[in-house]
Design a protein around this motif. Structure first.
Motif, short mmCIF file in Angstrom:
data_model
loop_
_atom_site.label_atom_id
_atom_site.label_comp_id
_atom_site.label_asym_id
_atom_site.label_seq_id
_atom_site.Cartn_x
_atom_site.Cartn_y
_atom_site.Cartn_z
N GLY A 135 -22.42 -31.54 54.69
CA GLY A 135 -21.92 -32.08 53.28
C GLY A 135 -21.54 -33.44 52.68
N VAL A 136 -21.16 -33.61 51.31
CA VAL A 136 -21.09 -35.41 51.92
C VAL A 136 -20.30 -34.95 50.02
N SER A 137 -18.86 -35.93 50.27
CA SER A 137 -17.93 -35.58 48.98
C SER A 137 -17.08 -36.53 48.55
N LYS A 138 -17.10 -37.13 46.73
CA LYS A 138 -16.21 -38.26 47.37
C LYS A 138 -15.36 -37.88 46.23
N ARG A 139 -14.52 -39.27 46.23
CA ARG A 139 -13.24 -38.62 45.82
C ARG A 139 -13.11 -40.14 44.09
N PHE A 140 -12.86 -39.81 42.97
CA PHE A 140 -12.58 -39.87 42.16
C PHE A 140 -11.26 -40.64 41.32
N VAL A 167 -23.82 -27.67 44.68
CA VAL A 167 -22.73 -28.20 43.94
C VAL A 167 -21.71 -28.42 43.95
N LYS A 168 -20.16 -29.09 44.34
CA LYS A 168 -19.23 -28.12 43.97
C LYS A 168 -18.07 -29.62 43.26
N VAL A 169 -17.21 -29.23 42.11
CA VAL A 169 -16.19 -30.13 41.67
C VAL A 169 -15.11 -29.13 41.99
N SER A 170 -14.08 -29.84 42.30
CA SER A 170 -12.65 -29.95 42.42
C SER A 170 -11.58 -30.46 42.04
N TRP A 171 -10.58 -30.11 41.60
CA TRP A 171 -9.20 -31.35 40.77
C TRP A 171 -7.72 -30.68 40.81
N ASP A 172 -7.73 -31.99 41.35
CA ASP A 172 -5.42 -31.53 41.96
C ASP A 172 -5.15 -31.89 41.01
N PHE A 173 -4.00 -31.72 40.54
CA PHE A 173 -2.80 -31.31 39.32
C PHE A 173 -2.13 -31.93 40.24
N SER A 174 -0.99 -32.61 39.85
CA SER A 174 0.17 -32.12 39.50
C SER A 174 1.29 -33.11 38.66
N MET A 175 2.46 -32.03 37.93
CA MET A 175 3.71 -32.67 37.84
C MET A 175 5.26 -32.42 37.71
N MET A 176 5.49 -33.36 39.17
CA MET A 176 6.23 -32.51 39.97
C MET A 176 7.37 -33.64 39.87
N GLY A 177 8.36 -33.12 39.68
CA GLY A 177 9.94 -33.94 39.58
C GLY A 177 9.85 -35.36 40.95
N GLY A 178 9.94 -36.73 40.64
CA GLY A 178 9.92 -37.27 41.62
C GLY A 178 8.58 -37.71 42.09
N ALA A 214 -16.09 -34.53 43.93
CA ALA A 214 -17.24 -33.98 43.84
C ALA A 214 -17.96 -33.94 45.10
N GLU A 215 -18.75 -32.94 45.48
CA GLU A 215 -19.46 -32.67 46.76
C GLU A 215 -20.73 -31.37 46.94
N LYS A 262 -15.68 -34.30 60.18
CA LYS A 262 -15.59 -35.11 59.20
C LYS A 262 -15.20 -36.63 59.17
N ALA A 263 -16.31 -37.77 58.14
CA ALA A 263 -16.22 -39.42 59.42
C ALA A 263 -15.62 -39.94 57.57
N TYR A 264 -14.39 -40.82 57.83
CA TYR A 264 -14.87 -41.57 56.68
C TYR A 264 -15.28 -42.44 56.49
N LEU A 265 -15.63 -42.75 55.03
CA LEU A 265 -16.76 -43.75 54.35
C LEU A 265 -15.95 -43.84 54.13
N PRO A 266 -16.09 -45.87 53.69
CA PRO A 266 -15.78 -46.44 52.71
C PRO A 266 -16.26 -45.31 51.07
N TRP A 267 -15.44 -46.41 49.82
CA TRP A 267 -15.76 -46.04 48.90
C TRP A 267 -15.39 -44.00 48.47
N LYS A 268 -14.54 -44.07 49.35
CA LYS A 268 -13.47 -43.16 48.96
C LYS A 268 -14.98 -41.81 49.47
N ILE A 269 -15.66 -42.13 50.04
CA ILE A 269 -16.74 -41.45 50.23
C ILE A 269 -16.89 -40.33 51.79
N GLN A 270 -16.88 -39.07 51.87
CA GLN A 270 -17.04 -38.12 53.85
C GLN A 270 -17.93 -37.23 53.72
#
Length: 925
Positions: free
Chosen positions: A860-865, A910-921, A873-874, A824-832
């Protein structure tokens, strides 16, 4: 050399790329401020200045000197500490290059002029048998999961399938706040819980429930990881949604939601796919592979749903192209005044698959060989509901009750077609067979287990009562259509057998086990226990076969191939054990005397068979704790293996007329003596571990399958005790992990493994020795930093021997090679940029004259938004070189076989994933 080229080129590319990132060193000397002597083993930690997260740490040497590598891209805080001395800290600004802080003098607390309170986080703490990691001291990516956190903890490794190894031992159980999460699937924790919610990670060997309740060690150990959550992470909701589409109609969708409120945890997930993803998690293939979860009619005419007790919907074995639906919900909470807790879960799964397999087998005989070619096309639809429940109740400070209840209800519909033909040494056909079996079967199963333990005021004295059991009910029907031809040695047809039958199948069983165990301390270190166990197992199996009448209706009862049997087993067993435990030595010796009564009744023929066996089964375990992080243990186990009633008197079946099974009423138990010596040590500060295990077992009077083969290739299998020879099995596995290049944080794991299996049987009256030998060497190099480039490269060359003594010139021996890569290579602009690859090679052998090679590479290649990087998205390509071919080689009872099967090869996704959280603190997404 060509087969080594790809892994070597990728490794060299990574190492060159790593060199392009600016690195510098910080060093110095730590001494006593009074006499200027070096403070050996003082701790030096390098922390990120912005958040105090640990980046690296080391110990100073005998002269007091140390050296650490740092990046020039940010500010760091250097901290030095030593027991009973004041601490030292210094800010290291980014871009400073190499830094020599010179001589640092620490002052003893007795000489400090004013009181100083030192606060800070300790990354790793050893508490008795438990290693505890402070999660906040280790760096992971945003929205990383527990699995990503485990990868950066010293002494822990995680492979591509999610299987975890800690201090050289495979982790079998992952707990969340000390509780099971969805029961038997570790990665529903490791791939579902976010790492920023974790407070501590604890690694230890979990004892059995009985040992934990009574304090008497029974020797059972399960390598366990317990993930404890931060208090502010125990209130709120979080989860993940994924969706993917690809060419050739491939798809995958997942959703997982978790809601926590204090001790209450509610979780739900759902999955649908046809890309080989059948669940959110993994299991060990040998235990839980789908190939071991099949319904078959056994030689007693009954239906068997068999595996190894695991979740058949949690792992794909690589065969076919499965369509899967998998859902589940889990509830955990403490009840009342916190003296009881409840854990409930429900799962539903449905899998549809079509497996196509071709096979080639060579059967070695005293006077030659014959070869068999097979083709099978099996289609199956399998669905199952499963419920698990556990209730723990601390009745008072001395009395506890554990109740477990699980239930399963499933249905399996299958359409199995097979072709087979055999040829002799002159390549003349001697038999052929075509079979189609269409089955619709339903199964239900309820398992219960209750354990009541009462401790007394004297430490070590306790009484435990247990009641456990299982009730199962399987029903089904099938249609069998088969044609078998047999030929003379010159190819002349001599016999044709046609079968057209309907089979009505039913099987129900009721198993009950009760036991009582009393423990008594002899001294502070010596313990003893005495126990009694009673088992009663009752099974009724019916398989009625009907032939077609003149109108084509299945009304003609076939008495020869119909079975109605009762199987009953009653066991009475007594145990007496003595144990010793001190800080250095743990010892346990157990004596087991067992009486088994086996009863079989043929209801159609009004015939009965009753056998009884009295056996002695001792075991011993001794463990020497050289230090808290270094130990050696020796285990011995004597086990008497009883003949099954189907081995004593198997029932007639006609599913495979080329293989006829005969029993032996004179069978006696086989005796197995097994020994295991293991050594384990680790040094977390140096990030090194060593594990070695050597096992050896001998089986006397082994129950073997002797085979008689006619000129037309019909195999008659007869069970008998092997009194002329002793079966031997030996295995060795050694592994070592250490830091290879500290500057780049590259770690290495080395290992040597081997397995020798020597067993005997008779083929056409001649003694045959079957040898299965496997030797191998493992080398794995990895980097896990969540910066620049992370990778893992492994190579394991080996040698495999499949041999039969009757025709040694036709044995199958050859070189094997496996290699894997992940990066896994960590590239600029949140690209892997990432990729995984697996290379397999098997050399030609005396039996199979063609080599096998395959390289499966998935880039594969992915980008975080979004600001918090929760949307990803990857794009990736599975098996980009389109080389995935199903393949295996094995040997059994003098027959050496090779199989090829259909599997999933190249597709784009082609894959899209979303992590969500509504945690105390924690900030909401």
């Amino acid at each position: 050399m060509k087969k080594f080229t790809i892994p070597l080129v990728i490794v060299l590319t990574f190492l060159c790329a790593l060199g392009g990132y600016a690195q510098s060193k910080v060093g110095g000397k730590v001494v006593d401020d009074t006499d200027k002597t070096g403070l050996q083993n003082a701790t030096v930690m390098l922390l990120q200045a912005k958040d105090s997260i640990l980046v690296d740490f080391t110990r100073v040497d005998e002269a007091g000197r140390f050296s650490l590598t740092k990046s020039d891209s940010q500010d760091y805080l250097l901290m030095i500490s030593y027991p009973k001395y004041g601490s030292f800290s210094q800010l290291l600004e980014k871009g400073a290059g190499n830094v020599d802080i010179g001589e640092v003098g620490l002052t003893g607390v007795a000489n400090l002029i004013e009181e100083v309170m030192i606060t800070g986080r300790i990354p790793v703490v050893i508490k008795g048998d438990t290693i505890e990691y402070d999660a906040g001291s280790f760096t992971t990516e945003k929205n990383a999961k527990v699995e990503d956190l485990l990868k950066v903890l010293p002494g822990i490794t995680v492979d591509a399938a999610g299987k975890i190894t800690a201090q050289g031992k495979t982790v079998e159980k992952v707990l969340l706040d000390g509780e099971e999460f969805f029961g038997d699937d570790p990665t529903l924790v490791t791939r579902n819980i976010r790492s920023d919610m974790v407070d501590k990670v604890q690694v230890y060997e979990k004892k059995s429930d009985l040992a934990e309740r009574t304090g008497v060690d029974d020797g059972e150990r399960i390598q366990t990881i317990n993930v404890t959550l931060k208090e502010d992470a125990k209130n709120g909701m979080f989860g993940k949604v994924e969706g993917a589409v690809g060419n050739d109609d491939f798809y995958m969708g997942k959703v997982a939601v978790n809601k926590f409120k204090g001790s209450r945890k509610i979780a739900a997930y759902g999955l649908t796919s046809n890309d080989g993803t059948v669940s959110l998690g993994w299991q060990d293939e040998e235990k839980f592979g789908l190939e071991n979860d099949q319904m078959q009619m056994s030689d007693d005419g009954s239906m068997m749903f068999f595996g190894s007790g695991g979740d058949e919907f949690s792992y794909w074995n690589g065969r076919g192209r499965p369509k899967a639906i998998n859902t589940g919900v889990s509830f955990m909470d403490r009840l009342g005044k916190r003296n009881s807790k409840l854990n409930l879960s429900y799962k539903f799964g449905r899998i549809e698959n079509n497996e196509i397999t071709t096979g080639l087998s060579q059967q070695n005989l005293p006077n030659g060989t014959f070869n068999q070619n097979t083709l099978s096309d099996n289609y199956v639809e399998n669905q199952r509901h499963r419920f698990n429940g556990r209730y723990d109740w601390n009745i008072d400070s001395l009395t506890t009750l554990i109740v477990k209840l699980s239930g399963t209800r499933g249905q399996r519909q299958s359409n199995d077609y097979s072709e087979a033909f055999s040829v002799n040494e002159a390549n003349v056909r001697i038999n052929d067979n075509t079979t189609r079996l269409v089955t619709d079967a339903k199964t239900s199963n309820i398992t219960y287990d209750g354990l009541l333990t009462r401790k007394f005021n004297k430490v070590g004295r306790s009484l435990s009562l247990r009641v456990a059991g299982n009730v199962a009910d399987d029903t089904g029907d099938s249609f069998l259509d088969a044609t078998t031809n047999q030929f003379n040695a010159d190819g002349t047809l001599v016999n044709t057998n046609i079968t057209d039958q309907y089979k009505d199948i039913a099987r129900n069983s009721n198993n009950l086990q009760t036991s009582a165990t009393y423990t008594e301390p002899i001294t502070d270190k010596w313990r003893t226990s005495i126990g009694y166990t009673f088992n009663n197992s009752k099974t009724h199996s019916i398989n009625n076969s009907f032939n077609a009448d003149a109108n084509g209706d299945y009304t003609v009862f076939d008495e020869e191939f119909s079975n109605d049997f009762n199987f009953n087993t009653v066991r009475n067993a007594g145990d007496l054990s003595v144990g010793y435990k001190s800080d250095k030595i743990e010892f346990n010796f157990n004596n087991n005397l067992r009486n088994d009564d086996l009863f079989q009744r043929n209801n159609h023929q009004n015939m009965e068979l009753d056998r009884g066996f009295l056996t002695y089964n001792p075991s011993a375990r001794i463990r020497y704790n050289i230090t808290k992080a270094k130990m050696i243990s020796l285990n011995f186990n004597r086990n008497n293996i009883l003949p099954s009633l189907t081995q004593i008197q198997p029932l007639r079946q006609n599913n495979d007329p080329l293989n006829i099974v005969q029993g032996n009423a004179d069978l006696t138990p086989a005796q197995s003596n097994s020994y295991n010596l293991s050594y384990n040590s680790w040094d977390l500060l140096k990030n090194t571990w060593v594990f070695a295990s050597v096992g050896f077992s001998q089986q006397y009077n082994a129950i073997q399958q002797n085979v008689n083969i006619s000129e037309s290739g019909v195999r008659t299998i007869i069970f008998d005790n092997m009194r002329e020879r002793v079966n031997n099995n030996a295995n060795i596995w050694t592994g070592m992990g250490r830091t290879l290049i500290k500057k780049y944080k590259i770690d290495a794991r080395y290992g040597v493994n081997g397995n020798i299996n020597d067993n005997y049987n008779f083929l056409n009256g001649d003694l045959n020795r079957n040898q299965n030998y496997n030797y191998g060497f493992d080398l794995n190099i990895e980097r896990n930093t969540t910066k620049s480039i992370d990778f893992r490269v492994g190579v394991n060359p080996g040698w495999r021997r499949l041999a039969s003594s009757l025709q040694p010139q036709f044995n199958s021996s050859g070189f094997t090679l496996g290699s894997n890569i992940w990066f896994k290579a960590y590239l600029p602009w949140k690209i892997q940029l990432y990729g995984t690859g697996n290379y397999t090679y098997e050399a030609p052998t005396e039996v199979f004259d063609q080599s096998f090679k395959r390289f499966i590479f998935t880039p594969g290649v992915s980008k975080r938004f979004l600001k918090n990087e929760t949307l990803t998205a990857e794009v990736y390509v599975n098996d980009v070189f389109n080389q995935n071919i199903g393949f295996s080689r094995f040997q059994q009872a003098g027959m050496i076989s090779q199989q090829n099967y259909n599997t999933i090869s190249r597709f784009f996704m082609v894959k899209v994933s979303w992590d969500f959280s509504m945690m105390g603190g924690m900030s909401a997404d």
